[in-house]
Structure formats: structure tokens, C-alpha cells
Design a protein around this motif. Structure first.
Motif, PDB file in Angstrom:
ATOM      1  N   GLU A  33       0.819  -1.210   0.000  1.00  0.00           N
ATOM      2  CA  GLU A  33       0.000   0.000   0.000  1.00  0.00           C
ATOM      3  C   GLU A  33       0.853   1.261   0.000  1.00  0.00           C
ATOM      4  OE1 GLU A  33      -2.603  -0.266   3.319  1.00  0.00           O
ATOM      5  OE2 GLU A  33      -3.713  -1.992   2.540  1.00  0.00           O
ATOM      6  N   ASP A  34       1.938   1.259   0.794  1.00  0.00           N
ATOM      7  CA  ASP A  34       2.758   2.475   0.875  1.00  0.00           C
ATOM      8  C   ASP A  34       3.477   2.757  -0.449  1.00  0.00           C
ATOM      9  OD1 ASP A  34       4.319   0.232   1.146  1.00  0.00           O
ATOM     10  OD2 ASP A  34       5.563   1.019   2.777  1.00  0.00           O
ATOM     11  N   ARG A  44      -2.594   5.779   1.801  1.00  0.00           N
ATOM     12  CA  ARG A  44      -2.746   4.327   1.869  1.00  0.00           C
ATOM     13  C   ARG A  44      -4.218   3.940   1.934  1.00  0.00           C
ATOM     14  NH1 ARG A  44       1.345   1.717   6.183  1.00  0.00           N
ATOM     15  NH2 ARG A  44       0.228  -0.134   5.390  1.00  0.00           N
TER      16      ARG A  44
END
Length: 229
Positions: A33-34, A44
Motif C-alpha cells: 500500500e505504501d 494508503r
């Protein structure tokens, strides 16, 4: 979710889906996600919402404590997807032979022209356009539920092809797309379904979904062990 966040989620979802369909993101690849958020300049939370949508479409899987990954359908799952796709697309043809929107043929022919313009030039784009032709057919039925299901199986088939296909040739696909349009225009439902069946069969054939037979070496090695005893 606010309108701005929803718009960003849609954009991230569409870009990730395109990267998967164009085989830039390969099956099994992790989608942190990051990292995704940094590349697209979003939070995020936005990425998480986009990944959930992709998971609902069968393009992404979430593994506990490990995050999201591009899905890796098994051969059995792939066979099931192609079986469902054939049934759905046959129904699309039946509906379109009965009723086609006024601008339908123009839109289909314009799409085929786009496919022809990238023939032999850009494999990933030709793969995406080939799938979008089938989605357009479904959308022209005016049946939103049918169109949604066709879109999902087409997306899954594109993922399957990136995992199992030997190669991709846009030449036959574009020619058969034109033949399908002509058959529907003539109201020849049987011919259109026959061409579609051959078309999808060729796609599934390239995916090598049938288990590969063991080689003679691997078969005889089991017996060779007995001789060595």
C-alpha cells in the motif's frame, strides 16, 4: 467517502487494473500500500479501497499479515472462468442479434479500427483492446448486470493469459472480431456464436490450461528406482 476521495480511488483502481491487464504487474507480484501510494501520490487509505475493488474483481488477493498480491488463478479456476465466459458471451450475441443500438455498429467498427492500428506494434495494448471489444459487445446489450459479469470474466481471462499463455497474436483476434460484427449485422446468430466459440477456444488453447503430460523420463524414473533396488 467524499467525492474527491472516490475520484482518486477510481483513478488508482483503473491504473492498477490496466497495469495488471497489460501484464506489467505480473501474477504473484506484491502490491504494498505504501509503495503504490507513493507512486500515485495518494494515501494508503485510497490505495486500500482500490485494492478491495480489485479483489472483488478477482484480480488481487489479500493474504493475512502479508498484504495484497496480484492473483494467481489455478488451472482449474481458469477453466471455470472460460466456461462461464463462453455462456455469457453467447447470451450477448443472442441479444445483439435481436436488438442493436443505433450507434452500435459504428462503435464496434471504431474499436476494431483501434485494434488494427496497434496490430504487431504493442502487445500489451492489443491485449487490453481485445478484451475491451468483448466488454463493449456486452455493454451494447443494455443489460447492465450482464455487462458487469462479462467485464469481470474478461478481466480474469486477461490475468489468466498473462500467467499461462504461450504467446499472443492479435491478427486472428481482430479478424474474428470483424467476422462477429458482420454475423450479428446479418442476424446470423448461429454463425456469430460459432465464430465466438472458435475465438474463445483459441484463446483458451494458448493458455495451456490442460495439465501437461509427464515426460517419458519422469514416468520411467519411478520404475527405474525399483530396478536400482
Amino acid at each position: 467517502m467524499s467525492d474527491s476521495k472516490n475520484t482518486l480511488t477510481n483513478a488508482v483502481h483503473d491504473l492498477l487494473r490496466r497495469a495488471i491487464i497489460e501484464q506489467a504487474l505480473k501474477p504473484g507480484m506484491r502490491l504494498p500500500e505504501d509503495t503504490v501510494g507513493e507512486q500515485f501520490g495518494v494515501s494508503r487509505t485510497i490505495v486500500r479501497h482500490a485494492l478491495v475493488r480489485l479483489e472483488n474483481e478477482g484480480l488481487v488477493v489479500t493474504r493475512r499479515n502479508r498484504g495484497a498480491f496480484v492473483a494467481e488463478p489455478t488451472r482449474e479456476e481458469a477453466q471455470h472462468v472460460f466456461e462461464v465466459r463462453r455462456c455469457l458471451e453467447n447470451e450477448v450475441i443472442r441479444i445483439l442479434c435481436d436488438r442493436m443500438p443505433g450507434s452500435g455498429y459504428d462503435r464496434l467498427e471504431a474499436h476494431v479500427h483501434s485494434e488494427q492500428s496497434v496490430r504487431g506494434k504493442d502487445g500489451p495494448v492489443s491485449i487490453r483492446l481485445a478484451g475491451e471489444f468483448h466488454v463493449l459487445l456486452a455493454e451494447l446489450t443494455g443489460n447492465d448486470v450482464l455487462a458487469r459479469y462479462v467485464c469481470e470474466v474478461v478481466l480474469r481471462c486477461s490475468l489468466i493469459m498473462s500467467l499461462y499463455a504461450r504467446n499472443h497474436s492479435s491478427d486472428c483476434a481482430v479478424d474474428e472480431h470483424s467476422q462477429i460484427i458482420d454475423a450479428i449485422r446479418n442476424g446470423d446468430e448461429d454463425r456469430a456464436i460459432d465464430i465466438m466459440g472458435h475465438h474463445l477456444g483459441a484463446v483458451a488453447g494458448r493458455a495451456e490450461l490442460a495439465p501437461k503430460p509427464e515426460s517419458i523420463q519422469s514416468i520411467l524414473s519411478h520404475y527405474g528406482k525399483e530396478l536400482a533396488q
